[in-house]
Design a protein around this motif. Sequence first.
Motif, PDB file in Angstrom:
ATOM      1  N   VAL B  15       0.832  -1.198   0.000  1.00 56.39           N
ATOM      2  CA  VAL B  15       0.000   0.000   0.000  1.00 56.39           C
ATOM      3  C   VAL B  15       0.867   1.248   0.000  1.00 56.39           C
ATOM      4  O   VAL B  15       0.525   2.266  -0.608  1.00 56.39           O
ATOM      5  CB  VAL B  15      -0.931  -0.006   1.233  1.00 56.39           C
ATOM      6  CG1 VAL B  15      -1.888   1.145   1.176  1.00 56.39           C
ATOM      7  CG2 VAL B  15      -1.669  -1.315   1.334  1.00 56.39           C
ATOM      8  N   ALA B 112      -6.951   0.389   7.451  1.00 55.91           N
ATOM      9  CA  ALA B 112      -7.645  -0.658   6.689  1.00 55.91           C
ATOM     10  C   ALA B 112      -6.866  -1.973   6.737  1.00 55.91           C
ATOM     11  O   ALA B 112      -7.446  -3.053   6.922  1.00 55.91           O
ATOM     12  CB  ALA B 112      -7.869  -0.210   5.248  1.00 55.91           C
ATOM     13  N   ALA B 167      -7.540   3.143  -6.885  1.00 53.46           N
ATOM     14  CA  ALA B 167      -7.087   1.748  -6.970  1.00 53.46           C
ATOM     15  C   ALA B 167      -6.669   1.215  -5.605  1.00 53.46           C
ATOM     16  O   ALA B 167      -7.035   0.094  -5.225  1.00 53.46           O
ATOM     17  CB  ALA B 167      -5.942   1.623  -7.972  1.00 53.46           C
ATOM     18  N   VAL B 168      -5.929   2.025  -4.856  1.00 54.27           N
ATOM     19  CA  VAL B 168      -5.440   1.526  -3.563  1.00 54.27           C
ATOM     20  C   VAL B 168      -6.601   1.260  -2.616  1.00 54.27           C
ATOM     21  O   VAL B 168      -6.647   0.232  -1.936  1.00 54.27           O
ATOM     22  CB  VAL B 168      -4.399   2.470  -2.933  1.00 54.27           C
ATOM     23  CG1 VAL B 168      -4.948   3.818  -2.626  1.00 54.27           C
ATOM     24  CG2 VAL B 168      -3.863   1.881  -1.637  1.00 54.27           C
ATOM     25  N   PHE B 169      -7.595   2.145  -2.612  1.00 49.57           N
ATOM     26  CA  PHE B 169      -8.697   1.943  -1.677  1.00 49.57           C
ATOM     27  C   PHE B 169      -9.654   0.858  -2.152  1.00 49.57           C
ATOM     28  O   PHE B 169     -10.305   0.202  -1.336  1.00 49.57           O
ATOM     29  CB  PHE B 169      -9.415   3.262  -1.392  1.00 49.57           C
ATOM     30  CG  PHE B 169      -8.613   4.163  -0.501  1.00 49.57           C
ATOM     31  CD1 PHE B 169      -8.391   3.796   0.819  1.00 49.57           C
ATOM     32  CD2 PHE B 169      -8.041   5.315  -0.974  1.00 49.57           C
ATOM     33  CE1 PHE B 169      -7.623   4.591   1.660  1.00 49.57           C
ATOM     34  CE2 PHE B 169      -7.273   6.124  -0.146  1.00 49.57           C
ATOM     35  CZ  PHE B 169      -7.064   5.760   1.164  1.00 49.57           C
ATOM     36  N   THR B 170      -9.738   0.665  -3.454  1.00 48.20           N
ATOM     37  CA  THR B 170     -10.536  -0.454  -3.955  1.00 48.20           C
ATOM     38  C   THR B 170      -9.920  -1.777  -3.511  1.00 48.20           C
ATOM     39  O   THR B 170     -10.617  -2.675  -3.018  1.00 48.20           O
ATOM     40  CB  THR B 170     -10.622  -0.412  -5.492  1.00 48.20           C
ATOM     41  OG1 THR B 170     -11.185   0.840  -5.885  1.00 48.20           O
ATOM     42  CG2 THR B 170     -11.486  -1.540  -6.016  1.00 48.20           C
ATOM     43  N   ALA B 171      -8.599  -1.876  -3.670  1.00 50.12           N
ATOM     44  CA  ALA B 171      -7.915  -3.109  -3.265  1.00 50.12           C
ATOM     45  C   ALA B 171      -8.044  -3.334  -1.754  1.00 50.12           C
ATOM     46  O   ALA B 171      -8.316  -4.450  -1.302  1.00 50.12           O
ATOM     47  CB  ALA B 171      -6.444  -3.052  -3.677  1.00 50.12           C
ATOM     48  N   LEU B 172      -7.889  -2.257  -0.990  1.00 46.78           N
ATOM     49  CA  LEU B 172      -8.038  -2.363   0.469  1.00 46.78           C
ATOM     50  C   LEU B 172      -9.453  -2.771   0.848  1.00 46.78           C
ATOM     51  O   LEU B 172      -9.670  -3.585   1.749  1.00 46.78           O
ATOM     52  CB  LEU B 172      -7.698  -1.028   1.132  1.00 46.78           C
ATOM     53  CG  LEU B 172      -6.230  -0.695   1.284  1.00 46.78           C
ATOM     54  CD1 LEU B 172      -6.047   0.710   1.827  1.00 46.78           C
ATOM     55  CD2 LEU B 172      -5.551  -1.697   2.202  1.00 46.78           C
ATOM     56  N   LEU B 173     -10.404  -2.191   0.136  1.00 44.52           N
ATOM     57  CA  LEU B 173     -11.811  -2.471   0.411  1.00 44.52           C
ATOM     58  C   LEU B 173     -12.110  -3.967   0.286  1.00 44.52           C
ATOM     59  O   LEU B 173     -12.835  -4.537   1.103  1.00 44.52           O
ATOM     60  CB  LEU B 173     -12.679  -1.664  -0.553  1.00 44.52           C
ATOM     61  CG  LEU B 173     -14.187  -1.695  -0.337  1.00 44.52           C
ATOM     62  CD1 LEU B 173     -14.532  -1.069   1.007  1.00 44.52           C
ATOM     63  CD2 LEU B 173     -14.891  -0.942  -1.452  1.00 44.52           C
ATOM     64  N   MET B 174     -11.537  -4.589  -0.734  1.00 46.20           N
ATOM     65  CA  MET B 174     -11.819  -6.008  -0.964  1.00 46.20           C
ATOM     66  C   MET B 174     -11.325  -6.874   0.197  1.00 46.20           C
ATOM     67  O   MET B 174     -11.863  -7.942   0.443  1.00 46.20           O
ATOM     68  CB  MET B 174     -11.187  -6.484  -2.278  1.00 46.20           C
ATOM     69  CG  MET B 174     -11.741  -5.821  -3.525  1.00 46.20           C
ATOM     70  SD  MET B 174     -13.539  -5.627  -3.518  1.00 46.20           S
ATOM     71  CE  MET B 174     -14.053  -7.339  -3.724  1.00 46.20           C
ATOM     72  N   THR B 175     -10.298  -6.395   0.913  1.00 46.82           N
ATOM     73  CA  THR B 175      -9.823  -7.170   2.058  1.00 46.82           C
ATOM     74  C   THR B 175     -10.790  -7.059   3.247  1.00 46.82           C
ATOM     75  O   THR B 175     -10.676  -7.809   4.205  1.00 46.82           O
ATOM     76  CB  THR B 175      -8.429  -6.693   2.518  1.00 46.82           C
ATOM     77  OG1 THR B 175      -8.531  -5.335   2.978  1.00 46.82           O
ATOM     78  CG2 THR B 175      -7.417  -6.758   1.399  1.00 46.82           C
ATOM     79  N   LEU B 176     -11.718  -6.099   3.169  1.00 49.08           N
ATOM     80  CA  LEU B 176     -12.676  -5.922   4.269  1.00 49.08           C
ATOM     81  C   LEU B 176     -14.008  -6.609   3.999  1.00 49.08           C
ATOM     82  O   LEU B 176     -14.901  -6.610   4.832  1.00 49.08           O
ATOM     83  CB  LEU B 176     -12.917  -4.430   4.523  1.00 49.08           C
ATOM     84  CG  LEU B 176     -11.740  -3.644   5.097  1.00 49.08           C
ATOM     85  CD1 LEU B 176     -12.091  -2.168   5.198  1.00 49.08           C
ATOM     86  CD2 LEU B 176     -11.351  -4.179   6.466  1.00 49.08           C
ATOM     87  N   TRP B 177     -14.160  -7.181   2.814  1.00 49.80           N
ATOM     88  CA  TRP B 177     -15.422  -7.838   2.437  1.00 49.80           C
ATOM     89  C   TRP B 177     -15.671  -9.062   3.316  1.00 49.80           C
ATOM     90  O   TRP B 177     -14.837  -9.945   3.431  1.00 49.80           O
ATOM     91  CB  TRP B 177     -15.342  -8.246   0.957  1.00 49.80           C
ATOM     92  CG  TRP B 177     -16.501  -9.038   0.464  1.00 49.80           C
ATOM     93  CD1 TRP B 177     -16.529 -10.374   0.196  1.00 49.80           C
ATOM     94  CD2 TRP B 177     -17.811  -8.541   0.135  1.00 49.80           C
ATOM     95  NE1 TRP B 177     -17.756 -10.730  -0.260  1.00 49.80           N
ATOM     96  CE2 TRP B 177     -18.575  -9.640  -0.309  1.00 49.80           C
ATOM     97  CE3 TRP B 177     -18.419  -7.273   0.178  1.00 49.80           C
ATOM     98  CZ2 TRP B 177     -19.908  -9.517  -0.708  1.00 49.80           C
ATOM     99  CZ3 TRP B 177     -19.738  -7.156  -0.217  1.00 49.80           C
ATOM    100  CH2 TRP B 177     -20.468  -8.259  -0.654  1.00 49.80           C
TER     101      TRP B 177
END
Lengths: 102, 233
Positions: B15, B112, B167-177
């Motif tokens: 990140v 995150a 892009a960075v927050f999208t990738a981070l978001l997926m780890t919170l799913w």
Amino acid sequence: MTAIASNASVLLTIGLAAMVTYLLRFGGLMLAGSLPRSGRWKRFMDALPGTILLSLIAPAIVSAGLWGGVGTLATALCAYKTKNLLLSMLFGVAIVALSRQF
Amino acid sequence: MLGVVRMGFVANLPVAVSVAAYGSILGVLAAQKQITWHLLLTMNLSIFAGAAQFVMVDMWIPPLRIVEITLAVLAINLRYVLIGASLQPLFQGKSLLHKLLMMHLVADENWAVTMAAYRKGTASTYFLFGGGMCILLAWCLGTLTGHTLGAVVQNPEGYALDFVFVAVFTALLMTLWRGKPDLAPWLVAAVSAVLFQQMLPGKWYIVIGGISGALVPVFYPSTSESDSGETSS
């Protein structure tokens, strides 16, 4: 405006911004410490990380246009499948960068 | 303890690359506004909040409108109340001094990463702190590089550097799913963020979107552990 006055206002501006930001961070932690960790409140707090992060970027995704949307989707799918943050980001950014070359 | 700090540092490295990338954009903008590098560094170390610093640099026109800038920073960083609150379980049983020291280095990114690790049971406040060090370092390197090389990167949009943030927050978001139960809250959050971004000035949409989305599971039918005494919704 004298140089000294402007220098003071510069430091004051940065100082206030730093103070406000720190108080928000610390205040949130203190606030939550005095609230229950069960039931509805817990479900609210548990959902919060995802919804804040999404709210942060949702308008930017919409305004990034079609290729921005494609890049976002590619990043999301790649992150979901590979769990590799860097690879996923590079993938999405590369798609958007390429789309802007034409 | 040092081992956990290092774990947090390393977990944030991917990140951090992107943090440095959009930090370089801030550096370029700051140089254009004649903000000196040591002032920029002071901001990095004392404020340490990317979005707020972008807006500050944007509003950086002398004479500085101090109240207006402070209020803008307050509105943008209001989400840190929620972020701070969500870190409470991590800080359970820690001393006040520990909390005071650790809460400064909380940015969106290391928060995150820490939350995702916490859900897997591998995070602590030292993990958060290590991540904060990593992000701070990348943020300083990125912004100062942009500030120095300002003229070199003529067209950051061409390299999609502005998209790195998404892009960075999208990738981070997926780890919170967390699976299906997240679908409705996320939809509500996204839609209300987009709507309120158009309806309200400033950055209120972040807080409104975050809260409205997180309110959705509050109305889910209660499971066995919860909801003592509450009947109405």
